[in-house]
Design an enzyme around this catalytic site. Structure first.
Site, short mmCIF file in Angstrom:
data_model
loop_
_atom_site.label_atom_id
_atom_site.label_comp_id
_atom_site.label_asym_id
_atom_site.label_seq_id
_atom_site.Cartn_x
_atom_site.Cartn_y
_atom_site.Cartn_z
N GLN A 97 0.81 -1.21 0.00
CA GLN A 97 0.00 0.00 0.00
C GLN A 97 0.84 1.26 0.00
O GLN A 97 2.06 1.23 0.23
CB GLN A 97 -0.91 0.01 1.23
CG GLN A 97 -0.15 -0.03 2.55
CD GLN A 97 -1.07 -0.18 3.75
OE1 GLN A 97 -1.33 0.77 4.46
NE2 GLN A 97 -1.56 -1.41 3.97
N HIS A 99 0.13 5.91 0.60
CA HIS A 99 -0.80 6.94 1.05
C HIS A 99 -0.55 8.23 0.28
O HIS A 99 0.58 8.53 -0.12
CB HIS A 99 -0.64 7.17 2.55
CG HIS A 99 -0.62 5.90 3.36
ND1 HIS A 99 -1.68 5.03 3.37
CD2 HIS A 99 0.34 5.34 4.14
CE1 HIS A 99 -1.39 3.98 4.14
NE2 HIS A 99 -0.17 4.15 4.61
N GLU A 134 3.30 8.43 8.25
CA GLU A 134 3.23 7.60 9.45
C GLU A 134 4.62 7.20 9.94
O GLU A 134 5.58 7.14 9.17
CB GLU A 134 2.38 6.36 9.20
CG GLU A 134 2.86 5.46 8.08
CD GLU A 134 1.83 4.39 7.71
OE1 GLU A 134 0.63 4.71 7.67
OE2 GLU A 134 2.25 3.25 7.45
N HIS A 267 4.75 0.28 0.54
CA HIS A 267 5.25 -0.49 1.68
C HIS A 267 4.26 -1.58 2.07
O HIS A 267 3.10 -1.57 1.67
CB HIS A 267 5.52 0.42 2.89
CG HIS A 267 4.27 1.10 3.41
ND1 HIS A 267 3.75 2.24 2.82
CD2 HIS A 267 3.46 0.82 4.46
CE1 HIS A 267 2.67 2.62 3.49
NE2 HIS A 267 2.47 1.77 4.49
N ARG A 286 -4.14 0.39 -2.35
CA ARG A 286 -3.48 -0.92 -2.28
C ARG A 286 -3.03 -1.39 -3.66
O ARG A 286 -3.65 -1.07 -4.66
CB ARG A 286 -4.43 -1.94 -1.65
CG ARG A 286 -4.83 -1.58 -0.22
CD ARG A 286 -5.87 -2.54 0.34
NE ARG A 286 -6.20 -2.19 1.72
CZ ARG A 286 -7.14 -1.32 2.05
NH1 ARG A 286 -7.86 -0.72 1.11
NH2 ARG A 286 -7.38 -1.04 3.32
#
Length: 407
Positions: A97, A99, A134, A267, A286
């Site tokens: 996935q 972001h 993140e 990642h 994804r």
């Protein structure tokens, strides 16, 4: 200061033991427990206060954002909490996935709203209009794939594997080792048929097994990559994520080590437990290793195909003994860790809000005349301007993380 109750998310890659044992609940749990959320995301807000009088953290903040968040945070993030703190427990690999950036999230969210796609639709790509950088910190050995590996190393690995189904792609990467060619190869792989990937998975199993059994310099250099591809090929035959894993950095984090993942970074977390903090978003696009919705075109539009080195974060010790900070180049959050032992007392407070999470032992937290003891898996909500002191009970040891806004 209030007790904050996390929300358990049950996904099939989760563990039936990790979160239950962390919190001292019966193990194994009835269903896989993958994540424990402490925050104010619209889809799964935590509750604050004792069970008899608890309210969601969203409602608590909405009642008085200036008091709960502080003036600066409330103004910067329109009266919302800008970060989400989690505990991850991966028994099996998560999906491959990435972001989006803030601009990509805003555009994608508006576009899907205009198209009338329900927020809960399985094929929805953007569930909010925010980015999702993140930071993950290992609680135990934590394994991951993160970012595209240097193309020269990837060519070396793929040449050694000698997969007949991708020979032309390997040759093109060797002849033109640049991000544009890497993107072209990756997109061909993600768009190939299941039958093509079924055949390649069998090749990966055969060739990786031979290489691992034979040893030599290729195993010395790529043992983790070969073992991961072999495992994924057995778990996910026919999935493009098997081949895609061969393009990515293979990362192992020891307990206490961290990894920061910016927008556009492809990642997949593979196994282990960790504390994770991120911008308050649930936007996930994804590319494989999942039965969930995959949109290759949209994923490719947000991916950064520039190879990056693995940047494992060793926490920076602070002036105060036992405190460590994990640097992250974003304005939404900062993560700190304390290792408490004996009678050591540490303080925490600031102009913004914080979630204080115990991950081992028991900790007494005091704010003025109010005190509370929390054990592993429990957390407290600390409004802006509140200061607390923390001490390990019974002499420790104890481990505490705090997610907060910077400053």
């Amino acid at each position: 200061m209030e007790l904050i109750t996390g929300v358990i998310k049950s996904y099939d890659w989760g563990s039936r033991r990790t979160l239950a044992e962390l919190a001292g609940r019966p193990s194994p749990s009835p269903t896989p427990e993958a994540e424990l959320w402490f925050g104010a995301h619209e889809s799964s807000p935590s509750t604050v206060g004792e069970s008899s009088g608890s309210i969601t953290l969203i409602d608590l903040i909405r009642e008085d954002p200036q008091t709960q968040l502080g003036a600066q945070c409330a103004e910067a993030y329109d009266g919302t909490l800008p970060f989400l703190l989690k505990i991850l427990a991966a028994e099996k690999p998560l999906s491959l996935q990435a972001h989006p950036t803030s601009a990509q999230a805003e555009a994608g969210f508006a576009r899907e709203n205009a198209a009338g796609i329900d927020l809960s639709a399985s094929y929805r790509n953007y569930r909010d209009n925010r980015h999702k950088p993140e930071l993950v910190v290992a609680l135990e050995r934590f394994e991951a794939l993160a970012g595209f590996r240097a193309i020269s190393s990837t060519v070396t690995l793929l040449t050694a594997l000698d997969l007949s189904g991708v020979a032309d792609d390997v040759a093109s990467l060797a002849a033109n080792p640049c991000p544009a060619e890497l993107k072209a190869v990756a997109l061909r792989w993600m768009r190939s048929s299941r039958e093509h990937h079924d055949r390649l998975a069998l090749e990966v199993i055969e060739r990786a097994t031979v290489l691992l059994d034979s040893g030599g310099w290729i195993v010395d250099r790529f043992e983790a990559e070969l073992s991961t591809a072999l495992d994924l090929a057995r778990r996910y035959p026919g999935d493009p994520g098997v081949l895609m894993s061969l393009l990515l950095n293979r990362v192992s984090l020891a307990p206490g080590e961290g990894l920061f993942l910016p927008a556009g970074n492809l990642h997949a977390y593979l196994s282990g437990s960790a504390v994770e903090i991120m911008a308050n978003s649930d936007n996930v696009l994804r590319g494989g290793l999942t039965t969930k919705h995959i949109d290759v075109d949209e994923l490719s539009s947000i991916l950064d195909f520039t190879p990056i080195p693995v940047d494992v974060l060793d926490p920076q010790p602070c002036d105060r003994r036992s405190e460590y900070i994990y640097p992250a180049p974003v304005p939404e959050f900062v993560l700190r860790r304390w290792e408490l032992d004996g009678n050591l007392e540490v303080a925490l407070g600031g102009d913004g809000p914080a979630v204080v999470l115990c991950t081992a032992g028991r900790v007494e937290i005091r704010a003025g005349d109010h005190q509370m003891e929390i054990s592993s898996g429990k957390a407290v909500w600390l409004p802006a301007g509140d200061s607390v002191t923390m001490t390990a009970t019974d002499g420790g040891p104890a481990q505490v993380f705090a997610g907060s806004t910077p400053g």
